[in-house]
Design an enzyme around this catalytic site. Structure first.
Site: not given
Length: 496
Positions: A261, A266, A273, A347
């Site tokens: 990954k 992110d 977040k 994912r």
């Protein structure tokens, strides 16, 4: 760093390191005898020195400074590496560019001499790491990281010179790759956008003499990497998918696919977040970094495996074009995905990479690595990664490599009862169940869909171990978890 070795003690070293296990019978008397031999009295120091792992005592003789380094009772690769790394990091101000290392047969288990040599080399290299790459004023270079740094091993006569040469080479090559991975993972998001990772992979390929193909955005669109492109919608930096291939000069014993990954930063996307620790999300490409390092090491050591490495790389940013919770996207596999949580993006991009691997290459085994879920960190903390596999033999061999390397794994189930959490009313499957429990397992079940029933696949969720508190730096840092693990696993797979 230049590393040499010879049998027995030869006077002349101005700085000498003596590793000591406290599980070697009369080790205190043996150490006192060595002190007499080299002209340094250890008697007073041995009243306090217990040779616990990482314990260091400094002694001064008329012509030599001596460091006693404790290795504890269980002398294994992981503990010796840790002790050596701590020594190099903590004794920086006391070290010079030249260091002798006296491995005495009476102070170490006889069957661990070669293990100690490789671990000492690897650990000493890692202990020189400087995290201040982006400081305006450069910090003082570690003495053992300078061009004229030199290490001389003094070894028992029984140790094979050929085995020593192999151990030294492995320790150096792996450490050099790990140091590069430290810098890559620790770099802030603005210093490692997808194009930077492509450059890193190309540089690794030059060092290791393997091939790299970088799929740019237009090619990703043409190939159908719709899941990767979907995650990238909110970013100004275009995505890439980096495909690496190492073909050994000798006949390959196995063909192995490695997938990592590569989310360079992110934010969580629209499912954003919390801000408190978001700056640590620069580490969300640690799985890709492990793949770069492992393939480079395998190539430089000329391991007899045909390796395919695939890393999908993108930011997960917030913008008017970002994926929204509830959106449905396509994927390379042809399956549709309902994105119920944009922070479960890892994912999604791995889905395309795994599908691309199994549909374009014939591999015997697949291992993917990803900082995928907070659930993995909550289950195992910072001491092990979660292991999922549909192949018991593959799982056992990875776990064994983890025990040896110190990059430990703990297997969790892939039972089909968890499939229900992937069901979607509007698409073939959804990326997140929304449930507070078993998050690492449901993520693994999602990935399992995209290996197209390949019989030998393992998923390593390294979220708790790839980045965090380390014992040789004051702040959170990369660990390069996975590089050593994968190399040890490969070397245990046959003729390596």
């Amino acid at each position: 760093m230049k590393i040499n070795w010879q049998s027995g003690w030869v006077a002349g070293a101005q700085q000498l390191l003596i590793p000591v296990s406290n599980n070697q019978g009369e080790w205190i008397q043996n150490l006192e005898h060595i002190g007499t031999q080299i002209g340094v009295s250890f008697k007073a120091a041995l009243e306090d020195f217990k040779a616990e792992t990482g314990e260091t005592t400094v002694l001064y003789g008329p012509d030599c400074k001596v460091f006693l380094l404790g290795l504890g009772r269980e002398v294994n690769f992981a503990e010796v590496l840790r002790a050596a790394r701590l020594f190099a990091a903590r004794q920086k101000s006391k070290l010079s560019t030249s260091l002798g290392i006296y491995l005495d047969a009476a102070l170490l288990p006889a069957d661990q001499h070669i293990v100690c040599i490789e671990a000492m080399v690897n650990g000493l290299y890692l202990g020189t790491y400087d995290a201040g790459k982006y400081k305006s004023k450069s910090t003082e270079t570690h003495p053992l990281a300078t061009e004229d740094a030199a290490i001389e091993f003094y070894l028992p006569a029984s140790v094979s010179a050929k085995a020593v040469a192999k151990a030294v080479a492995q320790g150096q090559v792996i450490a050099e790759a790990q140091l590069g991975i430290y810098d890559l993972i620790n770099a802030p998001g603005n210093k490692k956008q997808p194009a930077h990772l492509a450059s890193f992979a190309r540089a690794a390929a030059q060092r290791g003499n393997f091939s790299v193909r970088v799929l740019e955005k237009a090619e990703l669109e043409a190939e159908g990497f719709y899941a990767l492109l979907g995650v990238n919608q909110g970013s100004a930096a275009p995505p890439v998918c980096i495909v690496m291939e190492y073909v050994p000069t000798q006949e390959a014993t196995r063909t192995i696919g490695l997938v990592g990954k590569g989310v360079t930063f992110d934010t969580g996307g629209i499912s954003i977040k919390p801000s408190a620790n978001m700056h640590h999300m620069k580490s969300d490409m640690s799985g890709a970094a492990a793949v770069y390092g492992a393939i480079e090491v395998a190539a430089r050591l000329e391991l007899p495996f045909h390796l395919i490495g695939i890393t999908p790389v993108t930011e997960n940013s917030v913008d008017a074009d970002s994926l929204k919770p509830g959106d449905v996207i396509d994927s390379y596999s042809g399956r549709t995905i309902e994105v119920t949580d944009t922070d479960a993006e890892g994912r999604i991009i791995l889905a395309d990479a795994l599908s691309y691997l199994v549909r374009n290459y014939k591999v015997d085994s697949i291992v993917d690595l990803a900082t995928l879920t907070g659930s993995a960190a909550r289950v195992l903390g910072a001491h092990a990664a979660c292991l999922f596999a549909n192949d018991d033999q593959l799982a056992e061999s990875l776990a064994l490599a983890g025990e040896y390397s110190g990059e430990r794994l703990w297997r969790l189930p892939l039972w089909d009862v968890y499939k229900d959490e992937l069901k979607s009313d509007v698409a073939d499957l959804r990326n997140f169940s929304g449930k507070p429990a078993a998050g690492a397992i449901s993520a693994a079940k999602f990935l399992e869909v995209f290996v197209d029933e390949h019989p030998s696949w393992a998923h390593l969720d390294i979220a708790g171990v790839a980045y965090g508190d380390v014992d040789f730096l004051p702040h959170k840092s990369a660990t390069a978890f996975g590089v050593r693990l994968l190399v040890e696993w490969l070397m245990g797979q046959g003729d390596a």
